[in-house]
Design a protein around this motif. Sequence first.
Motif, PDB file in Angstrom:
ATOM      1  N   GLY A   4     -31.749   1.758 -32.064  1.00 55.18           N
ATOM      2  CA  GLY A   4     -30.469   1.524 -31.971  1.00 55.18           C
ATOM      3  C   GLY A   4     -31.322  -0.576 -31.345  1.00 55.18           C
ATOM      4  O   GLY A   4     -29.926  -1.566 -31.869  1.00 55.18           O
ATOM      5  N   LEU A   5     -32.299  -0.435 -30.758  1.00 53.34           N
ATOM      6  CA  LEU A   5     -32.292  -2.243 -30.564  1.00 53.34           C
ATOM      7  C   LEU A   5     -33.131  -2.972 -31.620  1.00 53.34           C
ATOM      8  O   LEU A   5     -32.657  -4.044 -31.828  1.00 53.34           O
ATOM      9  N   ALA A   6     -33.125  -1.953 -32.857  1.00 52.43           N
ATOM     10  CA  ALA A   6     -33.827  -2.624 -33.108  1.00 52.43           C
ATOM     11  C   ALA A   6     -32.079  -3.128 -35.049  1.00 52.43           C
ATOM     12  O   ALA A   6     -32.760  -4.234 -35.542  1.00 52.43           O
ATOM     13  N   PHE A   7     -31.709  -2.128 -34.960  1.00 51.05           N
ATOM     14  CA  PHE A   7     -29.855  -1.997 -35.680  1.00 51.05           C
ATOM     15  C   PHE A   7     -29.892  -3.830 -34.696  1.00 51.05           C
ATOM     16  O   PHE A   7     -29.053  -4.845 -35.384  1.00 51.05           O
ATOM     17  N   ILE A   8     -29.313  -3.688 -33.469  1.00 55.56           N
ATOM     18  CA  ILE A   8     -28.723  -4.557 -32.130  1.00 55.56           C
ATOM     19  C   ILE A   8     -29.830  -6.268 -33.219  1.00 55.56           C
ATOM     20  O   ILE A   8     -29.490  -6.988 -33.843  1.00 55.56           O
ATOM     21  N   LEU A   9     -31.124  -5.691 -33.619  1.00 57.19           N
ATOM     22  CA  LEU A   9     -31.926  -7.997 -33.157  1.00 57.19           C
ATOM     23  C   LEU A   9     -31.775  -7.835 -35.213  1.00 57.19           C
ATOM     24  O   LEU A   9     -31.671  -8.742 -34.975  1.00 57.19           O
ATOM     25  N   TYR A  10     -31.798  -6.750 -35.963  1.00 52.37           N
ATOM     26  CA  TYR A  10     -31.527  -7.042 -37.134  1.00 52.37           C
ATOM     27  C   TYR A  10     -30.514  -6.962 -37.849  1.00 52.37           C
ATOM     28  O   TYR A  10     -30.346  -7.426 -39.128  1.00 52.37           O
ATOM     29  N   ILE A  11     -29.735  -6.027 -37.627  1.00 49.67           N
ATOM     30  CA  ILE A  11     -28.564  -5.817 -38.703  1.00 49.67           C
ATOM     31  C   ILE A  11     -27.547  -6.974 -38.212  1.00 49.67           C
ATOM     32  O   ILE A  11     -27.218  -7.251 -39.137  1.00 49.67           O
ATOM     33  N   ILE A  12     -27.147  -6.875 -36.667  1.00 50.74           N
ATOM     34  CA  ILE A  12     -25.803  -7.256 -36.328  1.00 50.74           C
ATOM     35  C   ILE A  12     -25.932  -8.989 -36.512  1.00 50.74           C
ATOM     36  O   ILE A  12     -25.244  -9.172 -36.975  1.00 50.74           O
ATOM     37  N   PRO A  13     -26.677  -9.814 -36.750  1.00 52.53           N
ATOM     38  CA  PRO A  13     -26.554 -11.143 -36.328  1.00 52.53           C
ATOM     39  C   PRO A  13     -26.342 -10.910 -38.470  1.00 52.53           C
ATOM     40  O   PRO A  13     -25.300 -12.287 -38.135  1.00 52.53           O
ATOM     41  N   LEU A  14     -26.702 -10.259 -39.378  1.00 52.61           N
ATOM     42  CA  LEU A  14     -26.841 -10.925 -40.265  1.00 52.61           C
ATOM     43  C   LEU A  14     -25.889 -10.539 -41.342  1.00 52.61           C
ATOM     44  O   LEU A  14     -24.084 -10.464 -41.757  1.00 52.61           O
ATOM     45  N   ILE A  15     -24.668  -9.383 -40.316  1.00 53.91           N
ATOM     46  CA  ILE A  15     -23.013  -8.587 -40.340  1.00 53.91           C
ATOM     47  C   ILE A  15     -22.159 -10.089 -39.978  1.00 53.91           C
ATOM     48  O   ILE A  15     -21.266 -10.317 -40.681  1.00 53.91           O
ATOM     49  N   THR A  16     -22.419 -11.020 -38.604  1.00 57.07           N
ATOM     50  CA  THR A  16     -21.644 -11.286 -37.952  1.00 57.07           C
ATOM     51  C   THR A  16     -22.197 -13.120 -38.411  1.00 57.07           C
ATOM     52  O   THR A  16     -21.154 -13.707 -39.472  1.00 57.07           O
ATOM     53  N   GLY A  17     -23.169 -13.091 -39.855  1.00 55.56           N
ATOM     54  CA  GLY A  17     -23.926 -14.464 -40.591  1.00 55.56           C
ATOM     55  C   GLY A  17     -22.577 -13.831 -41.647  1.00 55.56           C
ATOM     56  O   GLY A  17     -22.218 -15.059 -42.496  1.00 55.56           O
ATOM     57  N   VAL A  18     -22.617 -12.904 -42.872  1.00 56.53           N
ATOM     58  CA  VAL A  18     -22.288 -12.697 -43.285  1.00 56.53           C
ATOM     59  C   VAL A  18     -20.313 -12.609 -42.795  1.00 56.53           C
ATOM     60  O   VAL A  18     -19.286 -13.458 -44.227  1.00 56.53           O
ATOM     61  N   LEU A  19     -19.401 -12.455 -42.716  1.00 59.97           N
ATOM     62  CA  LEU A  19     -18.580 -12.889 -42.117  1.00 59.97           C
ATOM     63  C   LEU A  19     -18.040 -14.549 -41.846  1.00 59.97           C
ATOM     64  O   LEU A  19     -16.674 -13.966 -41.992  1.00 59.97           O
ATOM     65  N   GLY A  20     -19.127 -14.567 -40.728  1.00 58.92           N
ATOM     66  CA  GLY A  20     -18.619 -16.037 -40.693  1.00 58.92           C
ATOM     67  C   GLY A  20     -18.408 -17.008 -42.267  1.00 58.92           C
ATOM     68  O   GLY A  20     -18.226 -17.388 -42.172  1.00 58.92           O
ATOM     69  N   TYR A  21     -19.499 -16.754 -42.494  1.00 54.54           N
ATOM     70  CA  TYR A  21     -20.042 -17.097 -44.019  1.00 54.54           C
ATOM     71  C   TYR A  21     -18.033 -17.083 -44.986  1.00 54.54           C
ATOM     72  O   TYR A  21     -17.262 -18.003 -45.236  1.00 54.54           O
ATOM     73  N   PHE A  22     -17.591 -15.705 -45.117  1.00 57.64           N
ATOM     74  CA  PHE A  22     -16.330 -15.740 -45.915  1.00 57.64           C
ATOM     75  C   PHE A  22     -14.918 -16.051 -45.070  1.00 57.64           C
ATOM     76  O   PHE A  22     -14.383 -16.539 -45.682  1.00 57.64           O
TER      77      PHE A  22
END
Length: 135
Positions: A68-86
């Motif tokens: 869960g901590l790994a998901f928060i650290l690695y995946i969430i920023p990736l998802i928010t970055g992609v959403l931010g781009y769109f």
Amino acid sequence: MIAKARVLRSSNGIAEVNILRGAACGETCGKACGTCGLKVMKTKATDSFGVKEDDFVEIESDSKKIIGLAFILYIIPLITGVLGYFLGEFIKKSEDFGALFALIFFIIGFIPAVIANKKNNVSYRIIRVIADERA
């Protein structure tokens, strides 16, 4: 997750240990670990064995919390970055604006990781005393 650790001190059922974290190369690189030696992480573990200073032990933590901590650290920023781009692309119809929003949202995506790190509720417990440090 199970890891080896060295006991620094122990009292009242709590042991302070150094977790021996292996190098990324698996210690088989042939460099005598001069550039990639073992790294340690200090933490506390529940002690039901009455361990002593300098004992080597195996400790266990809840793998779900680690994942869960790994998901928060690695995946969430990736998802928010992609959403931010769109979102930026949608607002201004510009790639530059999309890239700017992607960067901003990527950085914002690390806020949950900072909060989770402060709470750091991963608990460790000693599951076995290792008789020989090379075990």
